[in-house]
Design a protein around this motif. Structure first.
Motif, short mmCIF file in Angstrom:
data_model
loop_
_atom_site.label_atom_id
_atom_site.label_comp_id
_atom_site.label_asym_id
_atom_site.label_seq_id
_atom_site.Cartn_x
_atom_site.Cartn_y
_atom_site.Cartn_z
N THR A 458 19.01 -1.23 -9.31
CA THR A 458 20.25 -0.95 -8.58
C THR A 458 19.99 -0.38 -7.19
OG1 THR A 458 20.42 1.26 -9.57
CG2 THR A 458 21.55 -0.56 -10.70
N SER A 459 18.78 0.18 -6.97
CA SER A 459 18.47 0.81 -5.68
C SER A 459 17.08 0.40 -5.25
CB SER A 459 18.57 2.34 -5.79
OG SER A 459 18.17 2.95 -4.58
N LEU A 460 16.96 -0.11 -4.02
CA LEU A 460 15.67 -0.53 -3.48
C LEU A 460 15.51 -0.02 -2.05
CD1 LEU A 460 13.03 -2.20 -3.63
CD2 LEU A 460 14.34 -4.15 -2.74
N HIS A 461 14.37 0.61 -1.79
CA HIS A 461 14.03 1.08 -0.45
C HIS A 461 12.64 0.53 -0.12
CE1 HIS A 461 13.22 4.70 2.47
NE2 HIS A 461 13.27 3.53 3.09
N VAL A 462 12.57 -0.29 0.90
CA VAL A 462 11.30 -0.86 1.35
C VAL A 462 11.12 -0.48 2.82
CG1 VAL A 462 9.97 -2.96 1.74
CG2 VAL A 462 11.42 -2.78 -0.28
N ALA A 463 9.97 0.12 3.13
CA ALA A 463 9.73 0.58 4.50
C ALA A 463 8.34 0.19 4.96
CB ALA A 463 9.90 2.09 4.59
N GLY A 464 8.24 -0.25 6.22
CA GLY A 464 6.96 -0.45 6.87
C GLY A 464 6.18 -1.67 6.44
N MET A 465 6.83 -2.67 5.89
CA MET A 465 6.11 -3.87 5.45
C MET A 465 5.88 -4.81 6.63
SD MET A 465 7.72 -4.67 1.69
CE MET A 465 7.16 -6.35 1.83
N ARG A 466 4.80 -4.56 7.34
CA ARG A 466 4.48 -5.36 8.52
C ARG A 466 3.53 -6.48 8.13
NH1 ARG A 466 3.24 -0.13 12.38
NH2 ARG A 466 5.31 0.81 12.24
N LEU A 467 4.05 -7.67 8.10
CA LEU A 467 3.26 -8.83 7.69
C LEU A 467 2.43 -9.36 8.85
CD1 LEU A 467 5.90 -10.70 5.52
CD2 LEU A 467 3.99 -9.33 4.72
N PRO A 468 1.39 -10.13 8.55
CA PRO A 468 0.59 -10.74 9.62
C PRO A 468 1.44 -11.65 10.50
CG PRO A 468 -0.53 -10.91 7.49
CD PRO A 468 0.85 -10.41 7.20
N THR A 469 0.99 -11.87 11.72
CA THR A 469 1.71 -12.73 12.67
C THR A 469 1.96 -14.11 12.06
OG1 THR A 469 0.62 -11.59 14.49
CG2 THR A 469 1.65 -13.70 14.99
N GLY A 470 3.19 -14.58 12.23
CA GLY A 470 3.55 -15.89 11.70
C GLY A 470 4.17 -15.84 10.33
N SER A 471 4.08 -14.68 9.65
CA SER A 471 4.69 -14.55 8.32
C SER A 471 6.13 -14.08 8.45
CB SER A 471 3.89 -13.56 7.47
OG SER A 471 2.55 -13.98 7.34
N SER A 472 6.91 -14.28 7.41
CA SER A 472 8.32 -13.92 7.43
C SER A 472 8.69 -13.17 6.15
CB SER A 472 9.20 -15.18 7.56
OG SER A 472 10.56 -14.84 7.46
N GLN A 473 9.74 -12.35 6.27
CA GLN A 473 10.23 -11.61 5.11
C GLN A 473 11.30 -12.39 4.36
OE1 GLN A 473 8.88 -9.00 4.10
NE2 GLN A 473 8.00 -7.85 5.80
N ASN A 474 11.49 -13.66 4.69
CA ASN A 474 12.56 -14.42 4.03
C ASN A 474 12.30 -14.57 2.53
OD1 ASN A 474 10.45 -16.23 4.14
ND2 ASN A 474 11.46 -17.64 5.58
N LEU A 475 11.00 -14.58 2.12
CA LEU A 475 10.70 -14.68 0.69
C LEU A 475 11.14 -13.42 -0.06
CD1 LEU A 475 7.15 -16.32 0.75
CD2 LEU A 475 9.33 -17.40 0.20
N LEU A 476 10.98 -12.28 0.58
CA LEU A 476 11.43 -11.03 -0.03
C LEU A 476 12.94 -11.05 -0.24
CD1 LEU A 476 10.99 -8.05 -0.90
CD2 LEU A 476 11.30 -7.42 1.51
#
Length: 654
Positions: A458-476
């Motif tokens: 019910t509660s999610l906190h995600v911070a500082g997830m810096r992916l390599p260049t060219g990657s995207s957070q769309n999968l998350l």
């Protein structure tokens, strides 16, 4: 028409007389009585609240509440005076604000600390009546410097604290080798009182061992056992030379006649008794708390039997080191009553310490008497250790982890049996918080795997997830849309989402969010048409009838802030109660335009609007005018801002 000079002077005179009257009520409150204040008109009472003392506010609150009048403004006014204009106060209820006022002031007055507010109000604060009033309200007690007065002239305060204190924070090392008032006060709060949470804000493994002993664990550390044996020898010598002085030993060690002789020599090994005292039949209480009690208050100690032993249900160690782990990992297997555990350090934990923790958690879980459901740990050296913790206690409903990726060479070469198993069991997690500096694709894959196996989240906190260049957070975001539809609180921080607008809109359509925080997500960074894209986001947000909190801090919204006013336009305005647009480089003219639009379509209920860290000083008059226009339907949280500070400007532009 403009006002004449006489009219202006008359207004200033009235305001001055009003202030004089308020001060008179404050000074002669005791003579006037409560009823005289209660009978005043409601608008006058609300203005008067800002001029009353802490004790007067507390006394009036029940009667005012019956009239439907909140004292919230009075408590907030005191907090603002204590903290200054550079700190926005964000307490939503009068009880929250009151608790914070009492907590701060009780600590300052009790320990004799000074502040400008205390000096200004010393006549009303440095009194027995204030300490009594505060002691009835506070739930948090800081054990710091000397507390000897609680065993002497302020003993009545200790009785009140026993009834109300829920959390005790230990910020000093205590001498366990001698009778101390610190131990006595701690014993009274934990064992005779209702305190069930301990916060260790000091590095002292021996003290940690003493606190845990029999209040949740049967483990005795070697250092504590050796100290106990020394005290036992001292007590025996005193008993032999003068039996009348036996009660003077406040930490007398009680031993069972059936114990092995080996236990009476200096201890060279750990001893873990996994069976509770009442089940084993051994009187193995290492500290005679009854003797401790009676040595300070003979008339109040129990006439027969031992002192009660409290149960520690929540433990927080703020300066956790390897020696803390040494005690904790041995104690955990019998901490049956512990529900919440928080371990924090400014340095990264060692692999071996965390793996030892996982082993201890597994032992506790396998006992079938485990009640631990909340775990918070920082800082882990890498993400892979999270799986070991989840496997050790599959009953966790709340997990908070902070990860600072260590050098690959420093990792142990571990292979968890279930690490590659696609059939990970369903996890009961309801709250998950993951803060990490930099992730690799394999780490993101693991986090997504965990999310897919948490259908009750019910509660999610995600911070500082810096992916390599060219990657995207769309999968998350796609994972959240497909697997976590029960989410009511989502907080993404320092997560680049500028290329994820379609996934964000899809997520908003499929969830029932009550709180959404997208802080420092660079939302507008890659949007070709920022105005239109932001409008699409606003339209999607308006479709959430459950949403009451929205934060878009640090996204450089700037001149596009006016689009957010559309949240409250149309036939179905957003039910938002709190909107955070701090650190967005919003200029005074832009805020003024926002306020005009909001005035045409005001929120359906009073809105708490966070405007901190925006350059209002660029045009103070325009900024002030905008705030005045917002006042009828907004509670604005603002702070003083200096644009001459280039670093402040830089942070706002991030």
């Amino acid at each position: 028409m403009g006002e004449s000079a006489d009219q202006i002077n008359q207004k200033e005179t009235c305001l001055t007389l009003r202030e004089i009257c308020f001060q008179a009520v404050r000074e002669h409150y005791a003579a006037l009585g409560i009823q005289a204040v209660i009978d005043l008109p409601t608008p006058l009472i609300k203005d008067l609240l800002l001029h009353l003392t802490v004790c007067q506010l507390d006394e009036l609150q029940p009667a005012l509440n019956k009239r439907g009048i909140s004292t919230h403004a009075g408590w907030i006014g005191i907090l603002q005076e204590m903290r200054g204009l550079n700190h926005a106060i964000n307490f939503h209820t009068e009880e929250e604000a009151k608790q914070e006022v009492m907590r701060i002031l009780f600590t300052l007055i009790f320990y004799g600390y000074s502040s400008q507010f205390v000096q200004k109000n010393i006549t009303n604060l440095n009194t027995p009546s204030f300490l009594l009033t505060a002691a009835k309200c506070i739930k948090y007690f800081l054990l710091d410097t000397t507390v000897e007065s609680l065993t002497a002239d302020r003993r009545h305060l200790l009785k009140l604290l026993e009834k109300g204190i829920r959390t005790v924070c230990v910020s000093k090392c205590m001498d366990l080798s001698d009778r101390t008032t610190d131990l006595f006060v701690l014993h009274r709060l934990l064992d005779h009182g209702v305190a069930r949470k301990v916060v260790m804000d000091v590095q002292c493994s021996l003290m940690l061992s003493w606190i845990l002993l029999h209040r949740g664990s049967q483990f005795v550390s070697p250092e504590l056992r050796c100290l106990m044996q020394k005290k036992m020898a001292t007590c025996n010598l005193q008993a032999y030379s003068a039996s009348a002085d036996r009660a003077s030993c406040s930490l007398c060690i009680r031993t069972a006649a059936s114990e092995d002789q080996d236990d009476h020599i200096p201890c060279k090994r750990l001893k873990l008794d996994c069976v509770e005292e009442k089940e084993s039949g051994k009187a193995n209480r290492s500290v005679d708390l009854q003797v401790l009690c009676q040595s300070f208050a003979p008339s109040e100690g129990p006439s027969a039997g031992a002192c009660p032993l409290g149960r520690i249900e929540s433990l927080e160690i703020r300066k956790c080191r390897s020696d803390s782990f040494a005690v904790l990992n041995n104690a955990l297997p019998t901490c049956f009553y512990l529900r919440s555990l928080t371990l924090h350090s400014i340095a990264t934990f060692r692999d071996t310490d965390v793996l030892g923790l996982a082993k201890a958690l597994k032992q506790l879980t396998e006992s079938s008497r485990c009640s631990l459901t909340e775990l918070s740990i920082s800082i882990l050296p890498y993400t892979g250790l999270v799986e070991f913790l989840l496997d050790a206690n599959p009953n966790l409903t709340s997990l908070h982890v902070e990860i600072q990726t260590a050098m690959v060479g420093s990792r142990l070469l571990l292979h968890h049996p279930g690490a590659e198993d696609p059939d990970m069991p369903e996890l009961p997690l309801e709250k998950l918080s993951v803060k990490v500096a930099e992730l690799q694709q394999t780490d993101l894959h693991f986090i997504r795997t965990v999310l897919r196996h948490c259908p009750h989240l019910t509660s999610l906190h995600v911070a500082g997830m810096r992916l390599p260049t060219g990657s995207s957070q769309n999968l998350l975001l796609s994972t959240l849309s497909g697997s976590n539809r029960l989410l009511t609180s989502l907080h993404l921080e320092d997560v680049k989402l500028s290329d994820c607008l379609p996934e964000i809109l899809n997520l908003l359509r499929d969830c029932k969010l009550e709180e959404l925080r997208l802080n420092d997500c660079r939302l507008l960074e890659r949007w070709s048409d920022k105005q239109e894209s932001l409008h699409q986001l606003v339209t999607a947000l308006k479709m959430l009838p459950s949403l009451h909190t929205l934060s878009l801090a640090q996204n450089r919204i700037a001149k596009h802030v006016c689009v957010l006013a559309d949240l409250f336009s149309g036939p179905s305005p957003s039910p938002l109660k709190r909107l955070n647009i701090s650190s967005n480089f919003i200029l005074p003219a832009e805020l003024l335009e926002f306020s005009k639009r909001l005035r045409r379509h005001p929120p359906p209920q009073r809105l708490t609007l966070d405007l901190r860290k925006n350059p209002g000083d660029r045009d103070p008059d325009t900024w002030s005018s905008a705030l005045q226009k917002l006042q009828p339907f907004c509670v604005s949280l603002v702070e003083e801002w200096s644009s001459s500070n280039t670093m402040a400007d830089y942070i706002s532009n991030m």
